[in-house]
Design a protein around this motif. Structure first.
Motif, mmCIF file in Angstrom:
data_model
loop_
_atom_site.group_PDB
_atom_site.id
_atom_site.type_symbol
_atom_site.label_atom_id
_atom_site.label_comp_id
_atom_site.label_asym_id
_atom_site.label_seq_id
_atom_site.Cartn_x
_atom_site.Cartn_y
_atom_site.Cartn_z
ATOM 1 N N TYR A 44 0.831 -1.204 0.000
ATOM 2 C CA TYR A 44 0.000 0.000 0.000
ATOM 3 C C TYR A 44 0.871 1.262 0.000
ATOM 4 N N PRO A 45 0.299 2.390 -0.401
ATOM 5 C CA PRO A 45 1.077 3.643 -0.480
ATOM 6 C C PRO A 45 1.785 3.974 0.826
ATOM 7 N N ASN A 46 2.803 4.818 0.734
ATOM 8 C CA ASN A 46 3.514 5.232 1.948
ATOM 9 C C ASN A 46 2.588 6.056 2.837
ATOM 10 N N ASN A 47 3.037 6.347 4.036
ATOM 11 C CA ASN A 47 2.192 7.010 5.032
ATOM 12 C C ASN A 47 1.620 8.346 4.561
ATOM 13 N N LEU A 48 2.456 9.177 3.956
ATOM 14 C CA LEU A 48 2.006 10.495 3.507
ATOM 15 C C LEU A 48 0.931 10.387 2.428
ATOM 16 N N GLU A 49 1.191 9.521 1.463
ATOM 17 C CA GLU A 49 0.225 9.349 0.371
ATOM 18 C C GLU A 49 -1.071 8.753 0.885
ATOM 19 N N MET A 50 -0.964 7.785 1.783
ATOM 20 C CA MET A 50 -2.156 7.167 2.360
ATOM 21 C C MET A 50 -2.980 8.191 3.122
ATOM 22 N N CYS A 51 -2.304 9.028 3.877
ATOM 23 C CA CYS A 51 -2.987 10.073 4.646
ATOM 24 C C CYS A 51 -3.713 11.041 3.710
ATOM 25 N N GLN A 52 -3.065 11.420 2.627
ATOM 26 C CA GLN A 52 -3.680 12.320 1.646
ATOM 27 C C GLN A 52 -4.927 11.680 1.033
ATOM 28 N N GLU A 53 -4.840 10.383 0.760
ATOM 29 C CA GLU A 53 -5.981 9.676 0.161
ATOM 30 C C GLU A 53 -7.147 9.581 1.140
ATOM 31 N N TYR A 54 -6.842 9.348 2.394
ATOM 32 C CA TYR A 54 -7.900 9.327 3.415
ATOM 33 C C TYR A 54 -8.584 10.694 3.512
ATOM 34 N N LEU A 55 -7.781 11.743 3.559
ATOM 35 C CA LEU A 55 -8.326 13.089 3.691
ATOM 36 C C LEU A 55 -9.175 13.466 2.478
#
Length: 230
Positions: A44-55
């Motif tokens: 799965y995407p790295n933490n920053l990218e995952m956070c952006q996708e959640y937001l």
């Protein structure tokens, strides 16, 4: 004598509730260590990218995101509207943890700011009271200061627990939706990851609720001890 009785009851409450809530923080940490699930989360995407996708999914993309590998815990800072992500890249729990912090960002702004401001006032009151007890500056009013502390503690606990429970319960479902939408894992793999989240939550929610209570009671116990000694 009254300080000994009050301290004894407080200590007894800490011990009894620890048993009732099965407070096992080491067991909780061990649940977050699962090499098989960690491997499933690697794709799965790295933490920053995952956070952006959640937001983006939550329609709240104005939040600032920062990853700090030195930080021990991830958190959402309401006053600056910022999510701080700890060094959790290698753990499968990051999928739910990041969802948790993103959910904090869409909670009631009024409650979030109140929690931030009141938490600092609450801590300041505790520290000032400790100093006043040490200096014997409020000898006739010790009980009044203790009662005020308990009232402040109830407010602090109610607000903090609402915010944490709300985010923790919803994070599981947001994480599951995210996994299904990304389509990077099979149905069985997603079920395994979600089962891991459920296992952690079954213990984690109880531990978190007790942990905040224990912190309050320990502070109260310190004040009682200072009343007794000074």
């Amino acid at each position: 004598m009254e300080w000994i009785i009050l301290g004894g009851i407080t200590l007894l409450a800490i011990i009894i509730l620890k048993y009732i809530f099965d407070y096992k923080i080491r067991e909780l940490k061990q649940m977050g260590e699962n090499k098989e699930l960690d491997h499933l989360a690697d794709g799965y995407p790295n933490n920053l990218e995952m956070c952006q996708e959640y937001l983006k999914k939550l329609k709240n993309e104005k939040v600032e995101i920062e990853e700090n590998k030195e930080a021990k815990a991830s958190l959402y800072i309401a006053i600056t509207n910022k999510i701080l992500i700890a060094n959790i890249q290698k753990s499968y729990t990051r999928i739910q943890t990041i969802a948790h912090e993103c959910l904090h960002s869409i909670q009631s702004r009024k409650i979030l700011l109140f929690n931030f401001i009141f938490s600092n006032i609450y801590l300041l009151y505790f520290l000032i009271t400790c100093v006043l007890f040490l200096l014997k500056a409020i000898q006739p009013y010790k009980m009044m200061f203790l009662i005020i502390f308990l009232i402040l503690s109830m407010i602090y606990y109610m607000v903090r627990i609402f915010l944490e429970n709300d985010a923790m319960i919803k994070a599981r479902y947001l994480a599951k939706e995210y996994l299904e939408e990304k389509k990077l894992s099979s149905k069985e793999e997603i079920q395994a990851l979600v089962a891991g989240f459920d296992q952690i939550n079954a213990v984690g929610v109880k531990c978190m609720n007790y942990h905040f209570f224990m912190e309050i009671m320990i502070k109260f116990l310190i004040l009682i001890l200072l009343c007794f000694l000074f």
